[in-house]
Design a protein around this motif. Structure first.
Motif, PDB file in Angstrom:
ATOM      1  N   ILE A 196     -60.552 -23.251 -15.539  1.00 11.96           N
ATOM      2  CA  ILE A 196     -59.800 -22.207 -16.225  1.00 11.96           C
ATOM      3  C   ILE A 196     -60.116 -22.217 -17.713  1.00 11.96           C
ATOM      4  O   ILE A 196     -60.076 -23.265 -18.361  1.00 11.96           O
ATOM      5  CB  ILE A 196     -58.279 -22.399 -16.036  1.00 11.96           C
ATOM      6  N   THR A 197     -60.442 -21.044 -18.249  1.00 10.25           N
ATOM      7  CA  THR A 197     -60.706 -20.894 -19.674  1.00 10.25           C
ATOM      8  C   THR A 197     -59.720 -19.882 -20.248  1.00 10.25           C
ATOM      9  O   THR A 197     -59.579 -18.788 -19.717  1.00 10.25           O
ATOM     10  CB  THR A 197     -62.146 -20.408 -19.940  1.00 10.25           C
ATOM     11  N   MET A 198     -59.047 -20.263 -21.341  1.00  7.55           N
ATOM     12  CA  MET A 198     -58.086 -19.372 -21.982  1.00  7.55           C
ATOM     13  C   MET A 198     -58.685 -18.719 -23.225  1.00  7.55           C
ATOM     14  O   MET A 198     -59.422 -19.364 -23.978  1.00  7.55           O
ATOM     15  CB  MET A 198     -56.815 -20.135 -22.362  1.00  7.55           C
ATOM     16  N   VAL A 203     -58.314 -16.458 -18.451  1.00  7.43           N
ATOM     17  CA  VAL A 203     -56.977 -15.955 -18.767  1.00  7.43           C
ATOM     18  C   VAL A 203     -57.020 -15.463 -20.205  1.00  7.43           C
ATOM     19  O   VAL A 203     -57.178 -16.251 -21.132  1.00  7.43           O
ATOM     20  CB  VAL A 203     -55.900 -17.050 -18.615  1.00  7.43           C
ATOM     21  N   ARG A 239     -50.144 -16.850 -21.648  1.00  8.33           N
ATOM     22  CA  ARG A 239     -51.363 -17.568 -21.250  1.00  8.33           C
ATOM     23  C   ARG A 239     -51.008 -18.859 -20.526  1.00  8.33           C
ATOM     24  O   ARG A 239     -51.540 -19.154 -19.446  1.00  8.33           O
ATOM     25  CB  ARG A 239     -52.232 -17.897 -22.471  1.00  8.33           C
ATOM     26  N   GLU A 240     -50.131 -19.629 -21.132  1.00 11.54           N
ATOM     27  CA  GLU A 240     -49.782 -20.924 -20.562  1.00 11.54           C
ATOM     28  C   GLU A 240     -48.999 -20.779 -19.260  1.00 11.54           C
ATOM     29  O   GLU A 240     -49.144 -21.595 -18.337  1.00 11.54           O
ATOM     30  CB  GLU A 240     -48.988 -21.736 -21.579  1.00 11.54           C
ATOM     31  N   VAL A 248     -51.587 -20.086 -16.484  1.00  9.83           N
ATOM     32  CA  VAL A 248     -52.295 -21.323 -16.141  1.00  9.83           C
ATOM     33  C   VAL A 248     -51.399 -22.234 -15.299  1.00  9.83           C
ATOM     34  O   VAL A 248     -51.847 -22.842 -14.327  1.00  9.83           O
ATOM     35  CB  VAL A 248     -52.766 -22.052 -17.420  1.00  9.83           C
ATOM     36  N   THR A 249     -50.131 -22.322 -15.661  1.00  6.95           N
ATOM     37  CA  THR A 249     -49.179 -23.141 -14.898  1.00  6.95           C
ATOM     38  C   THR A 249     -49.007 -22.610 -13.483  1.00  6.95           C
ATOM     39  O   THR A 249     -48.989 -23.376 -12.506  1.00  6.95           O
ATOM     40  CB  THR A 249     -47.803 -23.165 -15.602  1.00  6.95           C
ATOM     41  N   ILE A 281     -51.153 -20.817 -11.778  1.00 12.87           N
ATOM     42  CA  ILE A 281     -52.392 -21.092 -11.035  1.00 12.87           C
ATOM     43  C   ILE A 281     -52.374 -22.521 -10.515  1.00 12.87           C
ATOM     44  O   ILE A 281     -52.717 -22.793  -9.364  1.00 12.87           O
ATOM     45  CB  ILE A 281     -53.635 -20.855 -11.925  1.00 12.87           C
TER      46      ILE A 281
END
Length: 241
Positions: free
Chosen positions: A29-31, A5, A13-14, A17-18, A20
């Protein structure tokens, strides 16, 4: 499954991820907060979420670099999903074979549909990547992975496999190969059997392949082909059109 991401906006970004996490768990997962940071990592990801308008480098340029590296290294193309606040980038996004395009603010229902299809396509790629056939050529048996076959062409009593490694000629009947290769290949003409994963474009009488070749699509089969290809895509098949 590895997911990247990349967005210079922390909130976005967050949020991704949420979203997903709401679909399923167990993903790695890598941000990244910048395109250059992600490219510098030299990591391979199955799925990329890329912001188009990042401060350091655009997501379009990041995607071009990803595609160039994957092509040079013979690596399977990852799924790229662009995230942006502006629709005018859509044409450029599809120039790098993007899987989809999400507009900010991200709609949860829209995200869910796109992500589920991305997961399905990734699973299909993994499955197809392991499938192979044995071809008898010049008295020897050779193993060919289906993902490496562009198309098969009839040549009198022989068939010619057009593959990533070049041409391979063997004795056999197109009908037999059509049955063996299954529904990820389409008999576009009595003389051609096409890997649907390798199709880049089609018209009423022609199908273009990723290696630059074009094969015949019988006019009477055009309607059936379009229907079959659409079903293949909806079922998670790899799409390059």
């Amino acid at each position: 499954m590895k997911i990247a991401v990349c967005d210079d906006d922390k909130v976005t970004r967050e949020q991704i991820v949420t979203l997903i996490g709401k679909q399923a768990c167990g993903f790695e997962i890598t941000m990244f907060d910048a395109g250059k940071n992600m490219l510098a990592s030299n990591e391979y990801f199955d799925i990329y979420f890329l912001d188009v308008e990042m401060n350091d480098v655009s997501g379009i340029d990041v995607a071009k670099d990803i595609r160039r590296k994957q092509e040079n290294n013979g690596v399977e193309k990852s799924i790229i999903i662009f995230v942006t606040g502006h629709r005018e980038y859509m044409e450029a996004a599809f120039d790098v074979n993007a899987f989809h395009y999400l507009v900010k603010p991200i709609d949860e229902k829209k995200f869910s549909g796109v992500f589920k299809r991305a997961i399905k396509e990734t699973a299909m790629r993994e499955k197809v990547g392991k499938l192979s056939v044995i071809v008898k050529c010049n008295g020897m048996q050779r193993k060919i992975f289906l993902k490496d076959i562009f198309y098969i062409e009839s040549n009198n009593k022989k068939v010619v496999f057009h593959t990533k490694e070049g041409k391979l000629e063997a004795y056999g009947k197109m009908d037999d190969w059509e049955s063996e290769l299954g529904d990820t290949f389409y008999r576009s003409h009595r003389g051609f059997l096409v890997n649907m994963e390798k199709i880049t474009a089609y018209s009423t009488d022609t199908i273009d392949i990723v290696n630059g070749d074009s094969v015949i699509l019988a006019k009477k089969k055009h309607t059936d082909f379009v229907k079959t290809y659409m079903n293949y895509a909806k079922s998670g098949g790899v799409v390059n059109v």
